[in-house]
Structure formats: structure tokens, C-alpha cells
Design a protein around this motif. Structure first.
Motif, short mmCIF file in Angstrom:
data_model
loop_
_atom_site.label_atom_id
_atom_site.label_comp_id
_atom_site.label_asym_id
_atom_site.label_seq_id
_atom_site.Cartn_x
_atom_site.Cartn_y
_atom_site.Cartn_z
N GLN A 235 39.13 47.09 29.95
CA GLN A 235 39.59 46.00 29.03
C GLN A 235 41.39 45.86 29.66
N LEU A 236 41.40 44.76 29.96
CA LEU A 236 42.95 44.50 30.74
C LEU A 236 43.41 43.62 29.87
N GLY A 237 44.53 43.75 28.92
CA GLY A 237 44.59 42.46 28.01
C GLY A 237 43.38 41.94 27.63
N ASN A 238 43.53 40.10 27.85
CA ASN A 238 42.45 39.91 27.03
C ASN A 238 41.11 39.67 28.59
N LEU A 239 41.75 40.60 29.47
CA LEU A 239 40.05 40.06 30.54
C LEU A 239 39.08 41.26 30.37
N ALA A 240 38.35 41.30 30.68
CA ALA A 240 37.49 42.66 30.23
C ALA A 240 36.78 42.71 31.76
N PHE A 241 36.57 43.43 32.42
CA PHE A 241 34.92 43.86 33.39
C PHE A 241 33.89 44.69 32.77
N PHE B 62 32.16 44.33 39.66
CA PHE B 62 32.51 43.80 38.14
C PHE B 62 32.19 42.16 37.96
N LEU B 63 31.37 42.14 36.69
CA LEU B 63 31.68 41.16 36.29
C LEU B 63 32.66 40.60 35.19
N LEU B 64 33.84 39.97 35.36
CA LEU B 64 34.62 39.40 34.36
C LEU B 64 34.26 38.32 33.39
N ILE B 65 35.00 38.84 32.37
CA ILE B 65 35.58 37.82 30.97
C ILE B 65 36.23 37.61 30.89
N ASP B 66 37.13 36.66 30.71
CA ASP B 66 38.74 35.78 30.30
C ASP B 66 37.92 35.67 28.08
N LYS B 67 38.27 36.80 28.15
CA LYS B 67 38.17 36.99 26.02
C LYS B 67 38.97 34.94 25.95
N ALA B 68 39.99 35.15 26.08
CA ALA B 68 41.16 33.82 26.18
C ALA B 68 40.56 32.99 26.35
N SER C 259 36.45 32.27 26.67
CA SER C 259 34.91 31.79 26.37
C SER C 259 34.61 33.85 26.45
N GLU C 260 33.24 33.98 26.08
CA GLU C 260 32.80 35.86 26.12
C GLU C 260 31.85 35.61 27.40
N ALA C 261 31.99 34.31 27.80
CA ALA C 261 31.04 33.78 29.08
C ALA C 261 31.60 34.94 30.48
N PRO C 262 30.55 35.29 31.16
CA PRO C 262 31.34 35.54 32.53
C PRO C 262 31.60 34.47 33.38
N VAL C 263 32.86 35.47 33.95
CA VAL C 263 33.82 34.61 34.77
C VAL C 263 33.50 34.08 35.66
N MET C 264 33.91 35.43 36.61
CA MET C 264 33.50 36.00 38.32
C MET C 264 33.19 37.06 38.06
N LEU C 265 32.34 37.54 39.75
CA LEU C 265 31.00 39.08 39.92
C LEU C 265 31.96 39.06 41.11
N PHE C 266 32.68 40.22 41.20
CA PHE C 266 33.64 41.14 41.97
C PHE C 266 32.29 41.91 42.87
N THR C 267 31.53 41.63 44.01
CA THR C 267 30.33 42.06 44.56
C THR C 267 30.54 43.39 45.49
N GLY C 268 31.98 43.62 46.28
CA GLY C 268 32.10 44.43 46.93
C GLY C 268 31.58 44.16 48.07
N ASP C 269 30.87 45.52 48.88
CA ASP C 269 29.16 44.81 50.02
C ASP C 269 28.38 44.63 48.95
#
Length: 459
Positions: free
Chosen positions: A102-108, A123-129, A131-141
Motif C-alpha cells: 500500500q502506498l496511500g491511494n495506490l496499491a502494488f 508489480f501490478l499498480l492499482i490507483d484506487k482513487a 478505479s479498482e482496475a489495474p493501470v500499470m505493470l512494472f515488469t523488470g526483465d
């Protein structure tokens, strides 16, 4: 939400600053080692860095996670997946499949995506402020733009025999998790074009899950796991020698470097004493200037985006070394070396004239020199480049492994070396000259010049 992509062109490496503006806190994903970049972003945005996330134990750069944690007090969130051999050996908050940060209104949300490495997570990012739908995926390598992470690095770079095929099987399974995501999710990878963490990375910084499912060759095998494994293991570029050290240093407790050090200018006496001890000079001038006059034994690695990669091929982590560079270049060169843990810079000299002896000159030749039957032609490019087309009769010795293959270089014949455009050939020439070869000639125009003049290649 505040979002910023930080991109290091020298290693084609991406890191990310993501903040919750309402809470005034931020996370950094996969930070580079010169972490003042993130501190400045936090200052500008009036945010506090509280979370530091890593996608996996990196091989291509020395992570700045611990430096950033030391300076900010932020917590480290790292993978506990992969089994006992893949655990970070310093304090952190462990993450597994399904973990949520949890990062404030954000969730990974954490996805375990092994294959490139056993502990790799995304890391699949959700901006709860919003929507509950995922926004970004940080995939590394794991997934890049147009490519995916290679599963052969552990075997080829770190010497872990028998790991590439199991890794490829794992990677095939991980792709199914990616395929199950909504097609609109933005994908932000750990690397871009120029990285050797894949074989065909795209030049744009991000993509979407849906686009990759359609255009990325790795997703076109569906149920053909055997075909996928053959594809992903074929034609991968040579991994730099320093990758093995990065795997070690990113896993263990190590000394921290929390600021960019200032280099000492050496006087002539200090230079002479250092060379007597066997310290190498890395001459960062352009190849033409180097060829016109260089300090004997120095190695020409030009100051460009590939500088730290080639430094990682030719320098070790125990012996101090010297830079030949202008003062205005030093900070950026030091940053590049920091990013792969080459901290042992003894000092610098701004000119070849700090050397009191006679300068050597490089022997540069034209296309005509390659048409002599009584010569050895050595192609210093990678194996994939060589196999795609080379000069008839040329022998392939990749420049990164040249010093391990000096027995393949003739001491009797005239030897003409080349690469694609001349940058690698000047490294090779300086390495061979340092090793005592006197019969080396540099066709600095390389394959580009050879083809430009209408000459043929063979496969």
C-alpha cells in the motif's frame, strides 16, 4: 498519482518514481546507484520516499536500493521467491505471489514471474482513487517492448550450469500470467533498446499488454513450449563479463556509496608510480584522437553510451585504474562506473602529455588491406552479427573475450581487425597492443565501410 520514468541511456535501464500526491509519499522501483536523481524528484514534488521496490536480483547494473534506503529511511520491498539460493542477504520486507504493497491511494500487487531469474517478480499498480482496475505493470526483465527477458544469463554470465532450459520452461509459464491481464494495462519494463538483457528490445519506453500479445514474437507460440524454448535460447547476445559480479553484489551486504565521488588529478610522478603497479589507463578520447597518439598500454574505451558496458568487460573489481578524460567529463564518467560498481578509480589525467615517454600510434588501414591473401582477418563482433554476414575467411573472436583468446591471434602474419563501425575495434586494438602484439592493423571503417564500397559477405 505522480509518475516519472527515469532512463539511463548508458545501460538502457529504466527505473520509476511513483507517488501518492494526497499522502505525500512515494515509491521507487529498481533505482540506479547514483540516487540523487530520485532525491531531487522527491524534493521537487514535496514527497517523502518511503518504499523501495525491486523486481529481481539484477545482473546488468548495481542497484541503488540500499543507498536510497540509507539516505531516506525507506523500507526495502524485495522478492522472497525462488528458493533458498535466491534470497537477499540483508534486511528487507519479503514479497511473494499475491503480496500487496500500500502506498496511500495506490496499491502494488505482486506477481511471481520467474524465468529470467527464479525470484523475478512484477508489480501490478492499482490507483484506487480512480478505479479498482489495474493501470500499470512494472515488469523488470520479464517482458520488454517487443521482447522478453532471456533465461540463459545465469548460465552464460554467472556460470550456473544447467539453468537456462529450466529457466525457459519457467518463462513460458510466466507468460500465461501476463496474457491473462486486461489488454489496456500499460507495461513499463526495466530496459530498452541497447540492453543485452534481451535480443530485440524496442526503442519506445512502454507498451501495453494487448499490444505485446499481438506483436511480441515470444507470445506467438501458444501451446508450443518446445518451439518457444528453441526461439528464446537462440541468437542471444554475449553477456558482459561484469554481470556475474553484479549478481553477487546485488544479493549480499556490501559497502554503500551515497554520493558521486570527486576524482583526484594525478601528477606525473603519481601516474608513473601507478603504472608501475600495473594500474590500467582507460583512455576515453575518440578513436581517431587515440590512434594519433596514446600512452603505451592504455585501453581506448570512448566516452559514449557504451562506456560502462565495455569498462565492465576489461576491468576487474580489485585493481585500481586511471581515467584519461577532461575535467568536464569526470562526473558523468564516474556515475556510469558507479552504476556497475567500478568504484576503484585511482584518479585521472586530463592529457596524454602527463606521460613523459614516447606515445604510440595505431596502425589504421583501408579496405584494400583486407584483400591481401597473406593476412589473418579477425572479426571482433558478436557471434550473431558474424553469422548474419562476414568477410570471407574472417575468424570471429568477440572483443569482450579477446584477452581470453590471444592464442587465436597470429603472431607471424599481418592481422587486420574490424567490427561494425570501429568503436569495438579500437578497444580490441588497444587490448592487443597492451598484450604485446606488434603486427595488428585496424580496419576502423568496419563492416559498414566494407558494405558501403560494394563488397560481398558470406554466411
Amino acid at each position: 498519482m505522480y509518475f516519472q520514468h527515469i532512463y539511463d541511456k548508458s545501460l538502457a535501464q529504466g527505473s520509476y518514481f511513483i507517488g501518492c500526491q494526497q499522502a505525500g509519499i512515494a515509491a521507487v522501483i529498481d533505482p540506479k546507484r547514483d540516487v540523487d536523481t530520485y532525491l531531487e524528484i522527491a524534493r521537487q514534488q514535496k514527497m517523502t520516499i518511503t518504499h523501495i521496490l525491486e523486481t529481481h536480483i539484477h545482473a546488468d547494473f548495481l542497484s541503488g536500493s540500499r543507498e536510497l534506503a540509507a539516505l531516506t529511511g525507506a523500507s526495502l520491498y524485495l522478492s522472497d521467491e525462488g528458493g533458498p539460493d535466491w534470497q537477499y542477504e540483508f534486511e528487507h520486507i519479503g514479497l511473494r505471489e499475491g503480496s500487496t504493497i500500500q502506498l496511500g491511494n495506490l496499491a502494488f500487487k505482486v506477481l511471481h514471474t520467474p524465468g529470467h531469474t527464479p525470484e523475478s517478480i512484477s508489480f501490478l499498480l492499482i490507483d484506487k482513487a480512480a478505479s479498482e482496475a489495474p493501470v500499470m505493470l512494472f515488469t523488470g526483465d520479464f517482458v520488454f517492448v517487443g521482447d522478453i527477458g532471456r533465461p540463459d544469463l545465469l548460465e552464460k554470465a554467472a556460470g550456473m550450469k544447467g539453468t537456462q532450459e529450466p529457466g525457459a520452461h519457467q518463462l513460458f509459464g510466466s507468460l500465461k500470467k501476463f496474457s491473462a491481464l486486461p489488454p489496456y494495462v500499460q507495461v513499463w519494463p526495466g530496459h530498452g533498446a541497447g540492453s543485452v538483457c534481451g535480443k530485440a528490445l524496442g526503442a519506445v519506453p512502454s507498451t501495453t499488454t494487448g499490444y505485446e500479445l499481438v506483436r511480441n514474437p515470444a507470445f506467438q507460440f501458444e501451446q508450443d513450449e518446445k518451439g518457444f524454448i528453441e526461439y528464446i535460447l537462440a541468437d542471444q547476445p554475449e553477456p558482459p563479463k561484469y554481470f556475474a559480479m553484479m549478481k553477487k553484489l546485488n544479493k549480499v551486504d556490501r559497502p554503500l556509496l551515497t554520493e558521486v565521488p570527486e576524482l583526484k588529478e594525478l601528477n606525473k610522478e603519481e601516474l608513473k608510480a601507478a603504472l608501475t603497479k600495473g594500474y590500467k589507463i582507460i583512455d576515453t578520447r575518440d578513436k581517431e584522437t587515440f590512434a594519433a597518439g596514446y600512452i603505451p598500454g592504455s585501453i581506448n574505451i570512448q566516452d559514449n553510451n557504451s562506456f560502462n558496458t565495455w569498462a565492465g568487460w576489461v576491468l576487474d573489481y580489485d585493481t585500481p585504474f586511471i581515467l584519461l578524460a577532461k575535467p568536464f567529463q569526470l562526473e558523468e564518467l564516474t556515475r556510469k562506473l558507479m552504476r556497475i560498481g567500478l568504484d576503484n578509480i585511482y584518479g585521472y589525467i586530463p592529457s596524454v602529455y602527463f606521460w613523459e615517454g614516447t606515445l604510440d600510434t595505431a596502425s589504421i588501414v583501408s579496405v584494400d588491406a583486407l584483400k591481401n591473401d597473406d593476412i589473418q582477418i579477425v572479426d571482433l563482433r558478436g557471434a550473431t552479427e558474424y553469422n548474419a554476414g562476414h568477410i570471407a575467411g574472417a575468424e570471429n573472436v568477440f572483443v569482450g573475450t579477446l584477452t581470453d583468446n590471444l592464442d587465436k591471434i597470429s603472431k607471424d602474419k599481418k592481422v587486420v581487425i574490424h567490427c561494425q563501425s570501429g568503436d569495438r575495434a579500437t578497444i580490441g586494438y588497444s587490448l592487443l597492443a597492451r598484450a604485446g602484439f606488434k603486427n595488428i592493423y585496424n580496419f576502423s571503417g568496419g563492416m559498414n565501410k566494407w558494405l558501403e564500397e560494394g563488397n560481398v559477405v558470406v554466411k
